[in-house]
Motif scaffolding. Structure first.
Motif, short mmCIF file in Angstrom:
data_model
loop_
_atom_site.label_atom_id
_atom_site.label_comp_id
_atom_site.label_asym_id
_atom_site.label_seq_id
_atom_site.Cartn_x
_atom_site.Cartn_y
_atom_site.Cartn_z
N ALA A 1 13.42 23.44 23.69
CA ALA A 1 13.19 22.98 22.32
C ALA A 1 11.76 23.32 21.89
O ALA A 1 10.81 23.13 22.65
N ALA A 2 11.61 23.83 20.66
CA ALA A 2 10.30 24.21 20.15
C ALA A 2 9.59 23.00 19.56
O ALA A 2 10.19 22.21 18.83
N GLY A 3 8.31 22.86 19.88
CA GLY A 3 7.51 21.76 19.36
C GLY A 3 6.63 22.21 18.21
O GLY A 3 6.52 23.40 17.90
N TYR A 4 5.95 21.24 17.59
CA TYR A 4 5.10 21.51 16.44
C TYR A 4 4.03 20.43 16.34
O TYR A 4 4.08 19.42 17.04
N ARG A 5 3.06 20.64 15.49
CA ARG A 5 2.00 19.67 15.28
C ARG A 5 2.49 18.53 14.36
O ARG A 5 3.33 18.75 13.50
N ARG A 6 1.89 17.36 14.57
CA ARG A 6 2.18 16.21 13.72
C ARG A 6 0.87 15.49 13.43
O ARG A 6 0.02 15.34 14.31
N THR A 7 0.70 15.04 12.19
CA THR A 7 -0.47 14.24 11.83
C THR A 7 -0.01 12.99 11.09
O THR A 7 0.97 13.01 10.34
N SER A 8 -0.75 11.89 11.33
CA SER A 8 -0.47 10.63 10.66
C SER A 8 -1.73 10.15 9.96
O SER A 8 -2.84 10.26 10.52
N ASN A 9 -1.58 9.63 8.76
CA ASN A 9 -2.68 9.04 8.00
C ASN A 9 -2.27 7.63 7.58
O ASN A 9 -1.28 7.46 6.88
N TYR A 10 -3.02 6.63 8.03
CA TYR A 10 -2.76 5.24 7.65
C TYR A 10 -3.95 4.71 6.85
O TYR A 10 -5.10 4.88 7.24
N LEU B 1 -1.09 -0.43 4.13
CA LEU B 1 -0.99 -0.23 2.69
C LEU B 1 -0.17 1.01 2.37
O LEU B 1 0.69 1.00 1.48
N GLN B 2 -0.43 2.09 3.11
CA GLN B 2 0.33 3.33 2.93
C GLN B 2 0.07 4.26 4.11
O GLN B 2 -1.04 4.33 4.62
N GLY B 3 1.12 4.94 4.53
CA GLY B 3 0.99 5.94 5.57
C GLY B 3 1.62 7.26 5.11
O GLY B 3 2.52 7.26 4.27
N MET B 4 1.12 8.35 5.65
CA MET B 4 1.69 9.66 5.36
C MET B 4 1.79 10.44 6.67
O MET B 4 0.80 10.64 7.36
N GLN B 5 3.00 10.82 7.02
CA GLN B 5 3.25 11.60 8.23
C GLN B 5 3.56 13.04 7.83
O GLN B 5 4.40 13.28 6.95
N ARG B 6 2.89 13.99 8.47
CA ARG B 6 3.17 15.40 8.20
C ARG B 6 3.63 16.07 9.49
O ARG B 6 2.94 16.01 10.51
N SER B 7 4.79 16.68 9.43
CA SER B 7 5.34 17.45 10.55
C SER B 7 5.27 18.92 10.17
O SER B 7 5.88 19.35 9.17
N TYR B 8 4.55 19.70 10.98
CA TYR B 8 4.29 21.11 10.65
C TYR B 8 5.47 21.97 11.13
O TYR B 8 5.38 22.68 12.14
N MET B 9 6.56 21.92 10.37
CA MET B 9 7.75 22.68 10.73
C MET B 9 7.48 24.18 10.73
O MET B 9 8.17 24.94 11.42
N THR B 10 6.49 24.61 9.98
CA THR B 10 6.15 26.04 9.94
C THR B 10 5.57 26.52 11.26
O THR B 10 5.39 27.74 11.45
N LEU C 1 6.42 9.64 3.44
CA LEU C 1 5.63 8.47 3.06
C LEU C 1 6.09 7.27 3.86
O LEU C 1 7.30 6.98 3.96
N GLN C 2 5.13 6.54 4.43
CA GLN C 2 5.42 5.34 5.21
C GLN C 2 4.92 4.13 4.44
O GLN C 2 3.73 4.03 4.14
N ARG C 3 5.82 3.20 4.14
CA ARG C 3 5.49 2.08 3.25
C ARG C 3 5.42 0.74 3.99
O ARG C 3 4.83 -0.20 3.46
N ALA D 1 7.68 1.13 10.39
CA ALA D 1 9.11 1.24 10.10
C ALA D 1 9.50 2.67 9.71
O ALA D 1 8.64 3.53 9.50
N ASP D 2 10.81 2.90 9.59
CA ASP D 2 11.31 4.20 9.13
C ASP D 2 10.63 4.60 7.83
O ASP D 2 10.43 3.78 6.93
N SER D 3 10.29 5.86 7.73
CA SER D 3 9.64 6.38 6.53
C SER D 3 10.64 6.68 5.43
O SER D 3 11.87 6.61 5.63
#
Length: 271
Positions: free
Chosen positions: A145-154, A183-192, A206-208, A236-238
């Motif tokens: 399985a191919a992996g990728y980068r992930r970033t989280s901002n809270y 207050l707010q989260g943003m998860q980015r998955s670098y599918m590229t 968006l994580q609420r 919780a689930d985004s």
């Protein structure tokens, strides 16, 4: 730590109540700290209550903070932490992958006030915090399985209280408990990043809903401190987001996840 407690209690008994007017005060003081941390870290995801994946590793971190007092027992300040290490990936469906770079930055501004409670002090505080996490899973797992980068901002609201009591004329013990409201989260998955995916747009979610907990305990002197800490996040689930390939649109979400980190830290204090 047992030795520290023994020495502190012996000094307290021998010096009596007169010691409380000398040495390191219990109240918050103006100054700064720099420190080093070593911790054990675990990140875990589940989907519909079933285990999906985990990241386990050790982290080495640096921390820094400053505090300014003003008025009648009021204080404000800021602190920041950076920690990094390698994490081992494991999944029930996509195999495993070792030694993946993993790091985070956590920074806050806070303010609060000291309150005397007998011969102890309580210092409640609040403020605004920001946490950034980077996880690099590029490459292939044991199942291909191919992996990728992930970033989280809270962005979160810290609500905490520090309790201090004297361990002698020149030392004190401080315990801090904190609740962090997301207050707010943003998860980015670098599918590229996936070579064979053909994706031309990354997935943003968006994580609420979520919260964190912190527990810090430290033996403090005028010049240094040593202690332990435990940090916890439950997110919780985004919301559902989309990522694309030419002529195609896919949807995805960031599942419920829990982060646990426990460690030790030593700090040098400047007043």
């Amino acid at each position: 730590m047992k030795t520290f407690f023994t020495i502190g209690l012996a000094m307290l008994v021998s010096l009596g109540t007169a010691a409380s007017a000398q040495g390191l005060p219990l109240q918050t003081t103006t100054g700064a700290e720099i420190g080093i941390q070593v911790s054990s870290y675990r990140y875990e995801e589940d989907r519909n209550g079933s285990f999906f994946m985990s990241l386990d590793g050790k982290k080495l971190g640096l921390s820094g903070s400053f505090t300014q007092t003003y008025g009648d027992r009021w204080f404000w300040g800021g602190d920041a932490r950076y920690a990094s290490g390698n994490a081992d990936y494991a999944s029930a469906s996509t195999g495993s992958k070792s030694a993946n770079p993993d790091s985070y930055v956590d920074a806050r501004l806070t303010f609060g006030r000291d309150f005397d409670v007998g011969d102890q002090v309580l210092a409640p505080y609040t403020g605004l915090g920001y946490r950034y996490l980077s996880s690099d899973l590029r490459g292939y797992s044991t199942t291909g399985a191919a992996g990728y980068r992930r970033t989280s901002n809270y962005i979160y609201l810290p609500l905490g209280v520090t309790h201090r009591f004297r361990m002698g004329p020149d030392a004190r013990f401080a315990t801090t408990f904190e609740y962090d409201y997301l207050l707010q989260g943003m998860q980015r998955s670098y599918m590229t990043d996936i070579p064979s995916g053909g994706y031309d747009r990354d997935l943003n979610n968006l994580q609420r809903r979520g919260y964190g907990l912190r527990l810090d305990m430290a033996y403090e002197t005028d010049r240094w401190s040593a202690g332990v800490f435990y940090h916890y996040w439950n997110i919780a689930d985004s919301d559902i987001g989309v990522y694309t390939a030419p002529g195609l649109v896919y949807s995805g979400y960031e599942p419920h996840n829990i982060t646990r980190e426990a460690g030790v830290q030593v700090k040098v204090r400047f007043r």
